[in-house]
Design a protein around this motif. Sequence first.
Motif, PDB file in Angstrom:
ATOM      1  N   ALA A 320      40.232  87.926  33.724  1.00 46.55           N
ATOM      2  CA  ALA A 320      39.673  86.622  33.375  1.00 46.55           C
ATOM      3  C   ALA A 320      38.861  86.053  34.536  1.00 46.55           C
ATOM      4  O   ALA A 320      37.764  85.509  34.347  1.00 46.55           O
ATOM      5  N   ASN A 323      35.629  88.131  34.918  1.00 51.94           N
ATOM      6  CA  ASN A 323      34.681  87.854  33.844  1.00 51.94           C
ATOM      7  C   ASN A 323      34.025  86.486  34.018  1.00 51.94           C
ATOM      8  O   ASN A 323      32.815  86.319  33.788  1.00 51.94           O
ATOM      9  N   ALA A 324      34.828  85.512  34.442  1.00 55.97           N
ATOM     10  CA  ALA A 324      34.260  84.185  34.694  1.00 55.97           C
ATOM     11  C   ALA A 324      33.245  84.238  35.830  1.00 55.97           C
ATOM     12  O   ALA A 324      32.205  83.562  35.785  1.00 55.97           O
ATOM     13  N   VAL A 327      29.932  85.543  34.483  1.00 54.90           N
ATOM     14  CA  VAL A 327      29.181  84.498  33.780  1.00 54.90           C
ATOM     15  C   VAL A 327      28.536  83.548  34.780  1.00 54.90           C
ATOM     16  O   VAL A 327      27.358  83.166  34.635  1.00 54.90           O
ATOM     17  N   SER A 348      42.167  86.089  41.683  1.00 53.38           N
ATOM     18  CA  SER A 348      42.862  85.152  40.804  1.00 53.38           C
ATOM     19  C   SER A 348      44.186  84.705  41.400  1.00 53.38           C
ATOM     20  O   SER A 348      44.755  83.708  40.973  1.00 53.38           O
ATOM     21  N   TRP A 374      30.219  92.375  30.920  1.00 58.77           N
ATOM     22  CA  TRP A 374      30.298  91.643  32.182  1.00 58.77           C
ATOM     23  C   TRP A 374      29.478  92.321  33.272  1.00 58.77           C
ATOM     24  O   TRP A 374      28.829  91.636  34.070  1.00 58.77           O
TER      25      TRP A 374
END
Length: 462
Positions: A320, A323-324, A327, A348, A374
């Motif tokens: 997560a 992937n963030a 973006v 993370s 991604w």
Amino acid sequence: MAAPATPRPLPGAGVPIAPRPVTGRPVVWLLAGYPLWWALGMGQFAYWLFAVPMAAELVRRHRTVGLRVPPGFWMWALFLLWCVLGLAMVPLDVPDTVPGSGGLAGAALRVVNYLVLTVLMLYVGNLSERELPTRTVVWSLSVLCLATIAGGYLGMFAPRFEFTAPLEYLLPGALATDPYLQTLVHPASAQIMDIFGYESARPKAPWEYTNIWGYMVSLLLVWLVVGWVLEGSGLTRWAALAAAAASVAPVVHSLNRALWVGLALSLVYAGLQALRRGRVVLVGACAVACATALLVLAASPLADVVRNRADNPHSDDGRAASNAASVAAAELSPVVGWGTTREMAGSSESIAIGPTADCPGCGQHVIGNAGQLWITLIANGWAGTAFPLAFLAWTVWRHRATTSPAGQGALLTVLLLFWYMFFYVALMSPLAVTMVAVALLWRGDAGPTPGRDAVRASGGLR
């Protein structure tokens, strides 16, 4: 109108019989022979090797009968251009990433891989049905499926099996010890990972990673069913069904949740296609068979593996965060992206730069390695990502009405990319199979051209 077949001479006429065409053999050697290339340490570099005779044949055809491209190819061509333009962005630092973590060599390697796969797609699409029968391509993919299932069992029962490939002996010392290159050229049966609090063996042979194994077995099972179940008969059909059933054990032990969902989506697709053709009884029988299989699975030790995996998400937080970050990077350079991946400044779990004894998962996760979507976002931006997705979406839409088993198998292969792109990087082998599927769909609806059999006139994809 189909090109007339060369007449066979009468016995004793003294006229030599034309030899069978050999133009399509590089595809057969590449796909069916992939386990051999893996064992030699070539792995995905085998695509480079066979791209040479394929490119030479394309050049010859361009000079003689002309070269064809699939509808919408301009979108894929723009993506290739975007990949080249993105190389200029590699030296730049992306905010909130480790400075200097973008490698030009890796970016250039990715561009070469896309070009090689383009050659593969154009090669298959420009060959006639006589030069490269669709059934031969399907057979090659089916053989590769059996090898992948066998590799899954090798990973289960001999998880630490590995050996030094011949290619490794030829590499200079610096390259031979590079961790990434070692993954590509060093054959091993499984990835040993700590997911449940203890070491678990996740099959990967004959591929580089467990996730690639999962993606490939999902794609190749489609072609095993198409070639040896739907279009096979007798012992071949039953053997293929047995192999498909046997794949359940390594599929579960791979611990690939996206693979499990992808296989379910493939079954739904097959059911919808059967209903579309009015085969209600067949759909009902398959539904009963699947329900029975699930009950058997629930009563087997494999059910515990599935439950444990559901209770241990393991990599979800890291994915997560990565992937963030992809973006966010794409928003900073939406047109051309940053040329390649970068490393996160922290993770993370911590803002620490690099792992520590107390936090081995901290620091420097690679942005974009959690899925094809991604990695394309950070490397090529929003604009560059739109081009390949639009090309594949247009291919699906254009061929949505295909009814032949091979055509529907090819359509499903392309559709699966839109699921797996969120979880697995498709480059190299999964995207190669996808490009072969695109070529078969495009070739199947092509009209006659000089030097080419009219596939449509002979019934389309067979």
